[in-house]
Write an enzyme that holds these catalytic residues in place. Structure first.
Site, PDB file in Angstrom:
ATOM      1  N   PHE A   1      12.888  34.071 -24.653  1.00  0.00           N
ATOM      2  CA  PHE A   1      12.047  33.658 -23.530  1.00  0.00           C
ATOM      3  C   PHE A   1      12.367  32.222 -23.139  1.00  0.00           C
ATOM      4  O   PHE A   1      12.494  31.350 -24.006  1.00  0.00           O
ATOM      5  CB  PHE A   1      10.577  33.775 -23.917  1.00  0.00           C
ATOM      6  CG  PHE A   1       9.641  32.972 -23.048  1.00  0.00           C
ATOM      7  CD1 PHE A   1       9.442  33.320 -21.711  1.00  0.00           C
ATOM      8  CD2 PHE A   1       8.967  31.864 -23.547  1.00  0.00           C
ATOM      9  CE1 PHE A   1       8.596  32.575 -20.901  1.00  0.00           C
ATOM     10  CE2 PHE A   1       8.116  31.117 -22.753  1.00  0.00           C
ATOM     11  CZ  PHE A   1       7.932  31.466 -21.419  1.00  0.00           C
ATOM     12  N   SER A   2      12.510  31.955 -21.827  1.00  0.00           N
ATOM     13  CA  SER A   2      12.673  30.610 -21.289  1.00  0.00           C
ATOM     14  C   SER A   2      13.881  29.913 -21.932  1.00  0.00           C
ATOM     15  O   SER A   2      15.014  30.328 -21.709  1.00  0.00           O
ATOM     16  CB  SER A   2      11.377  29.821 -21.473  1.00  0.00           C
ATOM     17  OG  SER A   2      11.387  28.643 -20.713  1.00  0.00           O
ATOM     18  N   SER A   3      13.672  28.882 -22.748  1.00  0.00           N
ATOM     19  CA  SER A   3      14.802  28.249 -23.425  1.00  0.00           C
ATOM     20  C   SER A   3      15.564  29.254 -24.274  1.00  0.00           C
ATOM     21  O   SER A   3      16.796  29.223 -24.352  1.00  0.00           O
ATOM     22  CB  SER A   3      14.298  27.096 -24.301  1.00  0.00           C
ATOM     23  OG  SER A   3      15.352  26.498 -25.016  1.00  0.00           O
TER      24      SER A   3
ATOM     25  N   MET B   1      17.722  31.209 -21.991  1.00  0.00           N
ATOM     26  CA  MET B   1      18.920  30.435 -21.653  1.00  0.00           C
ATOM     27  C   MET B   1      19.955  30.540 -22.760  1.00  0.00           C
ATOM     28  O   MET B   1      21.148  30.727 -22.496  1.00  0.00           O
ATOM     29  CB  MET B   1      18.537  28.966 -21.434  1.00  0.00           C
ATOM     30  CG  MET B   1      17.540  28.715 -20.330  1.00  0.00           C
ATOM     31  SD  MET B   1      17.125  26.942 -20.251  1.00  0.00           S
ATOM     32  CE  MET B   1      15.670  26.979 -19.189  1.00  0.00           C
TER      33      MET B   1
ATOM     34  N   HIS C   1       5.612  32.533 -15.591  1.00  0.00           N
ATOM     35  CA  HIS C   1       6.562  32.175 -16.650  1.00  0.00           C
ATOM     36  C   HIS C   1       5.964  32.555 -17.998  1.00  0.00           C
ATOM     37  O   HIS C   1       5.614  31.694 -18.819  1.00  0.00           O
ATOM     38  CB  HIS C   1       6.860  30.674 -16.581  1.00  0.00           C
ATOM     39  CG  HIS C   1       8.073  30.257 -17.342  1.00  0.00           C
ATOM     40  ND1 HIS C   1       9.351  30.656 -16.995  1.00  0.00           N
ATOM     41  CD2 HIS C   1       8.217  29.469 -18.437  1.00  0.00           C
ATOM     42  CE1 HIS C   1      10.223  30.134 -17.838  1.00  0.00           C
ATOM     43  NE2 HIS C   1       9.564  29.412 -18.729  1.00  0.00           N
TER      44      HIS C   1
END
Length: 423
Positions: A153-155, A158, A284
């Site tokens: 998730f998120s970072s 990435m 988010h």
């Protein structure tokens, strides 16, 4: 092409509260197995911590899933707040939860996706540490090197894209939730406009000379994400479809759940190389309950081929049709469960999530555990077996406080179902 207009500082600071809320909002899980911290798992140039979850029962050579938290998050929190460990219990795979340690623009515990070392194969930083964790799991738990996957998730999303680009020889597929394309934060700056070819070239330059197979990608994003813009989903699609050499025009589009739009991008043999899930109105805060099962299915960890075996469908072995009738303060819902697979189902458990404000008061043709939020309906003696192509009907009556929408996140025996709703 659309430009990411938020600066790195802007979206990273906004991610703080969201990441923390996402971890704490879900109900903690319970299991006979437990999360274990591992020390001395390798050279560890990223200065990371390794946590691993090994179910009580696994095959001789289990698959390995790397599941990564967001900035300011914690590996144990992602273990508690996501469904990957409970799915590991069901399907017998190992989950590695890396703990990131990098800080950037006031945020801590972020995965490195900006340094030159992190962006290139074998150069150092977090990707090397995570691959060390995978190697440790292969050597100490008998993990299958041919079935290694990544999600986050998120970072963590990435870093999922980062691992797929820098280590395509290690990872077979990935599922980033609320992420950005590989290379987007190179140098710690912000994404600029890039063509699919430019995005694809960045991936190819992550491991120069690599000519082997590429990991398949299933990307998720909410349309109301105020931290990482929804436009990033298309940038991910542009990047990975170019890497695979397939069209940016989807080969199929459907709605597996209410409010979800799934686009699939298959090659000439019908193998789905890239999937993109648009979640209407979501912020988010992915994955929501039920989404992890779709990722596991895409990886083939639930026994399906996930669309990677040349069938082009990768569809679930179940279909749920939900019909809602409502009135002021109340509602009924009739649910038809169909076995769309080729094998009989002997005993079933249908899990789903009720919208806020709904509370089940009675039900029929199944036993129900939970009356609000996460609910599980289990078969009775007379409808336990579903032959291929067969179906059965169940239902319930509920109170509602203004939202009479159908449930979401339907899974049958842990496998995500295709869904149609009416009412």
């Amino acid at each position: 092409m659309r430009r990411l207009t938020k600066t790195l500082a802007g979206f990273v600071v906004a991610a703080l509260a969201v990441a923390l809320c996402t971890v704490t909002a879900l109900v903690p899980r319970a299991s006979a197995a437990s999360l274990t911290q591992v020390s001395n798992f390798g050279a560890n140039p990223g200065n990371m911590q390794m946590y691993v979850y090994v179910p009580g029962s696994v095959p001789a050579h289990p698959a390995i899933l790397v599941a990564m938290h967001g900035c300011n998050g914690w590996a144990p929190g992602f273990y508690q707040g996501s469904e990957f460990a409970s799915l590991a219990d069901r399907y017998g795979f190992i989950v590695i939860y890396p703990q990131a340690s990098h800080s950037i623009n006031g945020m801590s515990n972020c995965f490195d996706v900006w340094s030159d070392a992190a962006l290139h194969h074998g150069a150092g930083s977090d990707p090397v540490s995570i691959v060390d964790m995978v190697t440790y799991a292969e050597q100490h738990y008998g993990g299958d090197p041919q079935r290694v996957f990544a999600t986050g998730f998120s970072s963590g999303a990435m870093e999922t894209n980062n691992l797929l680009a820098t280590y395509p020889d290690v990872f077979k597929a990935g599922a980033p939730f609320s992420g950005i394309p590989y290379g987007c934060m190179a140098g710690g700056g912000m994404c600029g406009d890039k063509t699919p070819q430019q995005w694809g070239d960045m991936v190819r330059n992550a491991y120069p000379g690599y000519t082997g197979p590429r990991p398949r990608v299933q990307a998720w994003h909410g349309t109301s994400d105020s931290v990482l813009p929804y436009s990033m989903l298309q940038e991910e699609v542009d990047e990975w479809t170019n890497v695979f050499g397939v069209s940016q025009t989807p080969t199929s589009t459907d709605t597996p759940q209410s409010g979800w739009t799934r686009r699939r991008f298959a090659d000439s043999s019908g193998t789905v190389d890239v999937e993109a899930y648009t979640i209407a109105g979501a912020g988010h805060d992915l994955p929501h309950p039920g989404m992890a099962a779709y990722a596991i299915h895409f990886f083939g960890l639930d026994g399906g081929d996930g669309g990677g075996g040349g069938t082009g469908g990768g569809s679930s072995a179940c279909r749920v049709t939900a019909t809602v009738g409502s009135w002021s303060g109340g509602m009924t819902e009739n649910i038809t469960i169909a076995n769309t697979g080729s094998s009989a189902i002997n005993g079933w458990s249908l899990a789903f999530t009720l919208p806020s404000g709904q509370t089940i008061t009675s039900g029929w043709n199944a036993t129900y555990s939970g009356s609000s939020g996460q609910v599980t309906a289990k078969n009775l003696s007379y409808n336990a077996v579903l032959a291929p192509g067969a179906s059965t009907g169940i239902g319930f009556q509920a109170n509602q406080t203004g939202n009479a929408a159908a449930p979401t996140g339907f899974t049958l025996n842990g496998t995500a179902c295709d869904v149609s709703t009416s009412g």
